[in-house]
Design an enzyme around this catalytic site. Structure first.
Site, PDB file in Angstrom:
ATOM      1  N   ASP A  74       0.809  -1.224   0.000  1.00 40.27           N
ATOM      2  CA  ASP A  74       0.000   0.000   0.000  1.00 40.27           C
ATOM      3  C   ASP A  74       0.843   1.275   0.000  1.00 40.27           C
ATOM      4  OD1 ASP A  74      -2.464  -1.205  -0.115  1.00 40.27           O
ATOM      5  OD2 ASP A  74      -2.789  -1.204   2.039  1.00 40.27           O
ATOM      6  N   ARG A  99       0.501  -1.624   7.796  1.00 42.74           N
ATOM      7  CA  ARG A  99       1.026  -0.408   7.161  1.00 42.74           C
ATOM      8  C   ARG A  99       1.971   0.389   8.059  1.00 42.74           C
ATOM      9  NH1 ARG A  99      -3.081   3.069   3.661  1.00 42.74           N
ATOM     10  NH2 ARG A  99      -1.038   3.653   2.823  1.00 42.74           N
ATOM     11  N   ARG A 145      -9.838   5.688  11.025  1.00 44.61           N
ATOM     12  CA  ARG A 145      -8.379   5.564  11.040  1.00 44.61           C
ATOM     13  C   ARG A 145      -7.737   6.561  12.015  1.00 44.61           C
ATOM     14  NH1 ARG A 145      -6.430   2.811   6.495  1.00 44.61           N
ATOM     15  NH2 ARG A 145      -7.930   1.191   5.946  1.00 44.61           N
ATOM     16  N   HIS A 174     -11.382   7.121   4.944  1.00 47.65           N
ATOM     17  CA  HIS A 174     -10.503   8.285   5.025  1.00 47.65           C
ATOM     18  C   HIS A 174     -11.264   9.509   4.528  1.00 47.65           C
ATOM     19  CE1 HIS A 174      -6.359   6.071   4.837  1.00 47.65           C
ATOM     20  NE2 HIS A 174      -6.611   6.458   6.063  1.00 47.65           N
ATOM     21  N   CYS A 268      -5.254   9.408  -3.268  1.00 48.58           N
ATOM     22  CA  CYS A 268      -4.473   8.485  -2.444  1.00 48.58           C
ATOM     23  C   CYS A 268      -3.032   8.350  -2.954  1.00 48.58           C
ATOM     24  CB  CYS A 268      -5.130   7.112  -2.407  1.00 48.58           C
ATOM     25  SG  CYS A 268      -6.642   7.019  -1.429  1.00 48.58           S
TER      26      CYS A 268
END
Length: 274
Positions: A74, A99, A145, A174, A268
């Site tokens: 990612d 992550r 998140r 997000h 992103c």
């Protein structure tokens, strides 16, 4: 409508940081878009990403690259790697263990490139995934998140007002999946992604905002990048493309469908180096 006439859209060259999806894969699931059981075409993901990078260059922007690391599929989603305002860098601390190594990797890039006003955060924040700069304010997402305690940390570090917004739909985990900054005083967003109180805040702050339909939001049409005039967004968001044209913007549709398998699209992949 508020009666105020927004300024005419004007493009401003930007400096952007991106990461090649060399090791892109969907090998785990940390959002509703990710299904490890479905094969990923890494070659196609790379071609789609390269088109986006080359488009930014054609639009007059400077694109810098961070080297991808094996085992971090990612890492292509550079927006999550940090938040940069006035040359100050707030590092990212990820919620999911898959992550966590991305945060130090991005911070190391900034240190090696001469950034000195750098903060490693105490609270979880996922960079520009949940921090979006509008003029001299920061809209800050939470709910899935980013820890709301990080909002005070960001305000103290950057010295700018931080407005917290509660996300309530897990498909829009997000802030940058549910809201896009178009210019210093203009945004577009999907109302269904926000709590009633946060939606009321947005409508008070941006009475002339473009409100996206569920279908346009569902193809990640709000995960867009704007330079003040050119708005790069998923080409499937047909309604938003027409709405942007009506406001005087120049929408540029792209296909990042392979990256959407991991729950990411244009924004992103794009971290702005302010």
């Amino acid at each position: 409508m508020s009666g105020r006439t927004p300024a005419a859209p004007v493009a401003t060259p930007r400096r952007l940081l991106m990461c090649r999806p060399q090791y892109f894969d969907v090998s785990y699931s940390i959002n509703p878009w990710m299904d490890p059981g479905k094969p990923v075409d890494t070659t196609l993901a790379l071609l789609q990403w390269e088109y986006l990078r080359d488009l930014y260059v054609r639009l007059g922007h400077t694109v810098e690259l961070i080297e991808p690391l094996r085992g971090l599929p990612d890492m292509v989603f550079a927006a999550n790697g940090a938040t940069v305002v006035d040359g100050k860098v707030l590092g990212a601390r990820f919620r999911h263990v898959e992550r966590t190594a991305e945060g130090p990797a991005y911070l190391e890039w900034f240190l090696r490139h001469g950034y000195r006003d750098v903060l490693w955060p105490d609270a979880v924040n996922e960079g520009e995934g949940d921090y979006l700069v509008v003029g001299r304010k920061i809209l800050a997402g939470t709910g899935f998140r980013t820890d709301p305690r990080s909002h005070a940390e960001a305000q103290e570090f950057f010295g700018l007002p931080v407005v917290g917004l509660q996300l309530v739909d897990p498909n829009f985990y997000h802030l940058d999946t549910a809201l896009s900054v178009l210019a210093e005083d203009q945004v577009m967003y999907y109302p269904g992604a926000f709590s009633p109180g946060s939606l009321a805040v947005l409508r008070t702050m941006f009475p002339d905002a473009i409100e996206a339909s569920e279908s346009d939001a569902g193809v990640f049409g709000l995960n867009a990048f704007s330079d003040g005039y050119n708005v790069v967004l998923p080409q499937a968001a047909a309604g938003l493309i027409e709405a942007l044209k009506a406001r005087g913007f120049h929408p540029v549709g792209v296909d990042l469908a392979e990256l959407l398998r991991a729950g990411g699209s244009v924004k992103c992949c794009t971290l702005e180096l302010r």
